[in-house]
Design a protein around this motif. Sequence first.
Motif, mmCIF file in Angstrom:
data_model
loop_
_atom_site.group_PDB
_atom_site.id
_atom_site.type_symbol
_atom_site.label_atom_id
_atom_site.label_comp_id
_atom_site.label_asym_id
_atom_site.label_seq_id
_atom_site.Cartn_x
_atom_site.Cartn_y
_atom_site.Cartn_z
ATOM 1 N N ILE A 1 -9.724 -36.224 -33.843
ATOM 2 C CA ILE A 1 -11.075 -36.778 -33.871
ATOM 3 C C ILE A 1 -12.081 -35.657 -34.095
ATOM 4 C CG2 ILE A 1 -12.628 -38.397 -32.703
ATOM 5 C CD1 ILE A 1 -10.374 -38.683 -30.549
ATOM 6 N N GLY A 2 -13.046 -35.906 -34.962
ATOM 7 C CA GLY A 2 -14.194 -35.019 -35.093
ATOM 8 C C GLY A 2 -15.299 -35.518 -34.182
ATOM 9 N N LEU A 3 -15.814 -34.654 -33.306
ATOM 10 C CA LEU A 3 -16.776 -35.070 -32.285
ATOM 11 C C LEU A 3 -17.978 -34.140 -32.255
ATOM 12 C CD1 LEU A 3 -14.181 -35.641 -29.414
ATOM 13 C CD2 LEU A 3 -15.391 -37.448 -30.649
ATOM 14 N N ILE B 1 -4.842 -39.135 -21.111
ATOM 15 C CA ILE B 1 -4.980 -38.618 -22.471
ATOM 16 C C ILE B 1 -5.427 -37.165 -22.383
ATOM 17 C CG2 ILE B 1 -6.250 -38.831 -24.642
ATOM 18 C CD1 ILE B 1 -6.439 -41.856 -24.043
ATOM 19 N N ASN B 2 -4.664 -36.293 -22.997
ATOM 20 C CA ASN B 2 -4.964 -34.861 -22.995
ATOM 21 C C ASN B 2 -5.798 -34.516 -24.225
ATOM 22 O OD1 ASN B 2 -3.218 -34.717 -20.746
ATOM 23 N ND2 ASN B 2 -1.450 -34.409 -22.090
ATOM 24 N N LEU B 3 -6.894 -33.824 -24.016
ATOM 25 C CA LEU B 3 -7.817 -33.471 -25.095
ATOM 26 C C LEU B 3 -7.800 -31.965 -25.305
ATOM 27 C CD1 LEU B 3 -10.835 -35.658 -23.920
ATOM 28 C CD2 LEU B 3 -9.046 -36.304 -25.535
ATOM 29 N N LEU C 1 -15.484 -28.014 -23.793
ATOM 30 C CA LEU C 1 -14.696 -27.611 -24.958
ATOM 31 C C LEU C 1 -15.563 -26.665 -25.776
ATOM 32 C CD1 LEU C 1 -12.908 -30.908 -26.074
ATOM 33 C CD2 LEU C 1 -12.195 -29.195 -24.400
ATOM 34 N N LEU C 2 -15.490 -25.396 -25.419
ATOM 35 C CA LEU C 2 -16.373 -24.393 -26.013
ATOM 36 C C LEU C 2 -15.723 -23.631 -27.153
ATOM 37 C CD1 LEU C 2 -17.734 -23.084 -22.633
ATOM 38 C CD2 LEU C 2 -19.107 -24.235 -24.351
ATOM 39 N N GLY C 3 -14.453 -23.860 -27.366
ATOM 40 C CA GLY C 3 -13.765 -23.144 -28.428
ATOM 41 C C GLY C 3 -12.338 -23.629 -28.558
ATOM 42 N N ALA C 4 -11.681 -23.180 -29.630
ATOM 43 C CA ALA C 4 -10.296 -23.580 -29.869
ATOM 44 C C ALA C 4 -9.425 -23.173 -28.688
ATOM 45 C CB ALA C 4 -9.789 -22.940 -31.157
ATOM 46 N N GLY C 5 -8.625 -24.122 -28.208
ATOM 47 C CA GLY C 5 -7.739 -23.867 -27.079
ATOM 48 C C GLY C 5 -8.216 -24.462 -25.776
ATOM 49 N N VAL D 1 -10.780 -32.354 -32.211
ATOM 50 C CA VAL D 1 -10.058 -32.516 -30.948
ATOM 51 C C VAL D 1 -8.767 -33.295 -31.186
ATOM 52 C CG1 VAL D 1 -10.143 -33.560 -28.644
ATOM 53 C CG2 VAL D 1 -12.170 -32.410 -29.582
ATOM 54 N N ARG D 2 -7.682 -32.767 -30.657
ATOM 55 C CA ARG D 2 -6.406 -33.488 -30.669
ATOM 56 C C ARG D 2 -6.259 -34.214 -29.339
ATOM 57 N NH1 ARG D 2 -3.202 -29.523 -31.419
ATOM 58 N NH2 ARG D 2 -2.540 -29.197 -29.271
ATOM 59 N N ALA D 3 -6.201 -35.535 -29.396
ATOM 60 C CA ALA D 3 -6.058 -36.359 -28.195
ATOM 61 C C ALA D 3 -4.646 -36.934 -28.175
ATOM 62 C CB ALA D 3 -7.091 -37.481 -28.197
#
Length: 296
Positions: free
Chosen positions: A47-49, A111-113, A95-99, A32-34
Amino acid sequence: MPMNYARENVISLASARAQRSGKPKPELTLIVRATNVQADGEVHRHIGLNSAMSLDELHKVLNIVFGVGGEQSPWRFEDQFRQPLDPSETLGEFLLGAGDFLFYFWGLWQINLHCVEFYPRDNGTPRALCIGGSGGLGTDFDQASINAELTGTDTIRDVLSSVRPEVIDLVDRTGVFDFIPLLQALDLKREPLIDAIRHRTCRTLPVENSAEASDAFWSCVLALSCLGNDELFTEVIESTMGTLGWVADDGSPLRAPEITSACATSLAILAELGGYGPQQLAPVDRLDIYRELLCF
């Protein structure tokens, strides 16, 4: 329609399909890019979550990685439609997939995730790990301190309880926390699938007697355990030996050829086992060798 409105309200087709299917979702590691954007600059964290963590736990993780956890402030999550979310719901539900993306609000901060990538995970994968970043909200970015707080003292002790004393000593002397998540991900408590000959041979390494050779060998093993390319291997062993204070005869930093030469006999034996050199085994088989070397 304004472009920013359209962009913020795009529905991920992968997300929609997953929501309709009703199938239980496997736990994944989400990258995830925060991002926090201010008029005078931007603050970024990668971050790896664990997709199974609750939003309440994610709130605590974000406060740690952005350094804003010392005060009590109202907070909330909103989905891509700006609807408030229940803190008990899990990250993987949104957050089920890229994008895919979410919004986190802490006090006046937003903060945008954004989910960048996702991978399968196993029991050894850390629940949360900061893998990069820049800038800060009042404090400088300190990745090692962030990950130490994310991991927690009890987890660190548990990870190191399975590690050979020589490796614990090396990690302690370097002060490089990045080795802890690596050792955690290796899951050293797992029963290695290795034959008796390789087991006995691993227990004899390193064969060199000097302190420098021992440090060189364990630096190489830790670098090999990353399963990276030659550039990463070189970077890890050079930085580790430099941090430990080893230098060349002329006082210059040790380079990779000098480091590998210091433990050349042990690396030659490791190569015969398939854990080093041009005839390496497949990654999954090499990991069993590295686990056997590193475990207590």
